[in-house]
Scaffold this motif. Structure first.
Motif, PDB file in Angstrom:
ATOM      1  N   ARG A   1      -4.427   4.573  -9.685  1.00  0.00           N
ATOM      2  CA  ARG A   1      -3.945   5.795  -9.057  1.00  0.00           C
ATOM      3  C   ARG A   1      -2.528   6.157  -9.485  1.00  0.00           C
ATOM      4  NH1 ARG A   1      -3.002   4.952  -3.931  1.00  0.00           N
ATOM      5  NH2 ARG A   1      -2.915   7.182  -3.449  1.00  0.00           N
TER       6      ARG A   1
ATOM      7  N   LYS B   1       2.446   9.357  -6.638  1.00  0.00           N
ATOM      8  CA  LYS B   1       3.109  10.664  -6.664  1.00  0.00           C
ATOM      9  C   LYS B   1       4.413  10.644  -7.443  1.00  0.00           C
ATOM     10  CE  LYS B   1       1.255  11.640  -2.056  1.00  0.00           C
ATOM     11  NZ  LYS B   1       1.609  11.964  -0.643  1.00  0.00           N
TER      12      LYS B   1
ATOM     13  N   ASP C   1       1.241   4.327  -2.785  1.00  0.00           N
ATOM     14  CA  ASP C   1       1.277   5.771  -2.512  1.00  0.00           C
ATOM     15  C   ASP C   1       2.467   6.437  -3.205  1.00  0.00           C
ATOM     16  OD1 ASP C   1      -0.959   5.455  -0.945  1.00  0.00           O
ATOM     17  OD2 ASP C   1       0.160   5.223   0.933  1.00  0.00           O
TER      18      ASP C   1
ATOM     19  N   GLU D   1       0.828  -1.200   0.000  1.00  0.00           N
ATOM     20  CA  GLU D   1       0.000   0.000   0.000  1.00  0.00           C
ATOM     21  C   GLU D   1       0.865   1.254   0.000  1.00  0.00           C
ATOM     22  OE1 GLU D   1      -2.505  -0.433   3.374  1.00  0.00           O
ATOM     23  OE2 GLU D   1      -3.918  -1.794   2.380  1.00  0.00           O
TER      24      GLU D   1
END
Length: 430
Positions: A213, A183, A179, A175
Motif C-alpha cells: 500500500r 499517503k 497509513d 498500522e
C-alpha cells in the motif's frame, strides 16, 4: 575698538555711498527672498507629474503584494496545521530534513523506448511454464513461515518454540505508520519506521505496515533507510521481498516506471551485493523478465559505478544461467563497463556463447550485439582455442550485418597465449 577695514574697490566701479543700518537690514531680506525664490524655481523644474497609466500600474502592484502577504499569512498557518496532522506523535518524527534533495535531479530519468521486434524475439526464450506471480503479502508470509520452521528445526532438542506475539500497542502503532506511508508524498518519515532495521523480527513488523500500500515516494525513502542502515543480507531480503515485486507490478500496470521507484533502484546500488542477489539475479532466474524490465534495470547498472568484484560475480552467474533473452542485455551492459575481468570470468562468457552452436531457434539481435561487444572489449583475453571455437560458432549463428564485424574483430585479435595469430579469410555466414 579696532579700526574698520576699508573696502577695496576695483577700477571702473563706483564706491558705494553711506547706507543706514535700517536700509542694510532691509536689503539683506530682499536678497534672501530672491535666493529662496530661485531655489523654489529650480525644484519646480525638476519635479514631474506621474503619468496616469504608471499610477495605475503602481497601485495594481501594491494591491498584488498586499494580497500575497495576506495569502502567505493565511496559508502559512494552514500548512503548519497540516504538517502537525500528518505526524503520528511528537516522538515519531524524522530528524533528516533532506529527504527530497535527490528527487529534484531528474537528469538520469528519461522515457525509454522499447523495440517491439526485440520484445517479440525475447518472448520466444521466456519460460512460460513458471508458476504464477504471487502477491507481496504471500511472499512475506512464506518467508516468515520458512524462518519459523528453520528456528524450530534448529532448536527441536530444547523443546517446542512459540512465536512471541507483538504487543497490541506496537501493532497499532505500526498500522498507523502504514497509513502514513500509504499517503506519503514528501517530508519527514516517522521515527518508528526508522528503527525497523534494528529489530530482530523486522520482517514481521514490516509486514504490518503493508508495503503493497505504500506510495512510490515512501518506497524510495524506505529503500534509503534499508540501504543505509542494514547489512547486505538484510538489504537483499528487503530488495527481494518489497522493492522488486513493486517495480515489476508498476511496470506491468503502467508500462513505465515511476520516477521515485527509479530513484529507489539507484539508491539500492548503495549495497551492490544486495542489489545483485536481491534484484538482478532473481529477476533473471524467474524466467519471465521482459525487455522493458531488463532495459530499465540495466540503465541503472550502466549509469552507476559498481565494484569490479560484484560485477564479475554477477557476470559469471548470468553467463552460467539458463538463457531467457534478457541475459544478453545485462551481459552487454557489464561488458561495456570495460572492467579488467579475470580469465575465469572471460572463459565463462566464452562458454556461454559456445552453448548456442546447436541452437535451432533464431537468436535475437541482442545476442549478436552482446557477442560483438565481448569480442571488441576482450578479444585479447581469450585463448587461441576459444578464438577458433568462436569462429566456428559464427558459421552456425549468423547475422547479416553483425557477424562480419565479429569475424573481423576475431581475425585481427592477438590471443593471450600467442604473440602472433594469422588472420583467417573466410566468407561470413559461409
Amino acid at each position: 575698538m579696532g579700526k574698520a577695514k576699508k573696502i577695496k574697490v576695483s577700477k571702473g566701479e563706483s564706491r558705494p555711498g553711506k547706507i543706514g543700518l535700517a536700509e542694510q537690514i532691509e536689503g539683506e531680506k530682499i536678497v534672501k527672498a530672491k535666493l529662496q525664490k530661485k531655489v523654489r524655481h529650480r525644484n519646480d523644474d525638476d519635479e514631474e507629474f506621474v503619468d496616469a497609466n504608471l499610477s495605475r500600474k503602481i497601485l495594481s502592484q501594491a494591491r498584488k503584494q498586499q494580497m500575497e502577504l495576506e495569502d502567505e499569512h493565511v496559508f502559512g498557518e494552514s500548512s503548519s496545521e497540516k504538517k502537525l496532522a500528518t505526524k503520528l506523535g511528537p516522538d515519531l518524527s524524522d530528524d533528516n530534513d533532506d529527504s527530497d534533495s535527490e528527487l529534484s535531479e531528474n537528469d538520469d530519468y528519461e522515457n525509454i523506448t522499447i523495440n517491439e521486434e526485440d520484445e517479440r524475439s525475447l518472448q520466444m526464450f521466456m519460460l512460460h511454464d513458471k508458476a504464477p506471480t504471487r502477491t507481496l503479502a504471500d511472499l512475506i508470509m512464506e518467508k516468515l513461515n520458512e524462518k519459523k520452521t528453520e528456528i524450530q528445526t534448529q532448536l527441536s532438542e530444547v523443546g517446542p518454540i512459540q512465536m512471541q506475539e507483538l504487543d497490541p500497542r506496537v501493532k497499532t502503532m505500526y498500522e498507523g505508520v502504514g497509513d502514513v506511508l500509504a499517503k506519503y508524498r514528501s517530508g519527514k518519515l516517522p521515527k518508528a519506521f526508522k528503527i525497523i532495521p534494528q529489530l530482530q523480527n523486522w520482517e514481521q513488523v514490516l509486514g504490518i505496515t503493508q508495503p503493497n500500500r505504500w506510495s512510490a515516494a515512501a518506497m524510495y525513502q524506505a529503500t534509503r533507510t534499508f540501504a543505509s542502515n542494514c547489512k547486505d543480507n538484510m538489504a537483499q531480503r528487503f530488495y527481494n521481498l518489497v522493492l522488486l515485486p513493486r517495480i515489476r507490478d508498476d511496470l506491468a500496470e503502467y508500462k513505465r516506471l515511476n520516477f521515485h521507484l527509479y530513484q529507489a533502484l539507484k539508491k539500492a546500488l548503495y549495497k551492490p551485493a544486495g542489489f545483485m542477489k536481491g534484484i538482478l539475479l532473481p529477476l533473471l532466474e524467474s524466467g519471465t523478465c521482459t525487455l522493458r524490465e531488463a532495459v530499465i534495470v540495466g540503465s541503472v547498472i550502466a549509469k552507476n559505478s559498481i565494484p569490479i568484484l560484484h560485477s564479475s560475480a554477477a557476470l559469471l552467474k548470468i553467463a552460467e544461467m539458463e538463457y531467457t533473452g534478457a541475459n544478453s542485455i545485462f551481459l552487454r551492459i557489464f561488458l561495456d563497463k570495460k572492467y579488467a575481468l579475470p580469465y575465469l570470468v572471460v572463459d565463462g562468457v566464452v562458454f556461454h556463447f559456445l552453448r548456442f552452436e546447436r541452437e535451432t531457434r533464431e537468436l535475437p539481435v541482442l545476442w549478436h550485439q552482446a557477442l560483438l561487444t565481448f569480442v571488441q572489449r576482450y578479444k585479447s583475453d581469450i585463448s587461441s582455442e576459444q578464438k577458433e571455437s568462436l569462429l566456428q560458432l559464427l558459421k552456425k549463428q549468423c547475422h547479416h550485418s553483425i557477424t562480419p564485424e565479429i569475424r573481423r574483430e576475431l581475425q585481427h585479435a592477438q590471443c593471450r597465449d600467442a604473440e602472433t595469430s594469422e588472420p583467417m579469410t573466410e566468407d561470413p555466414c559461409s
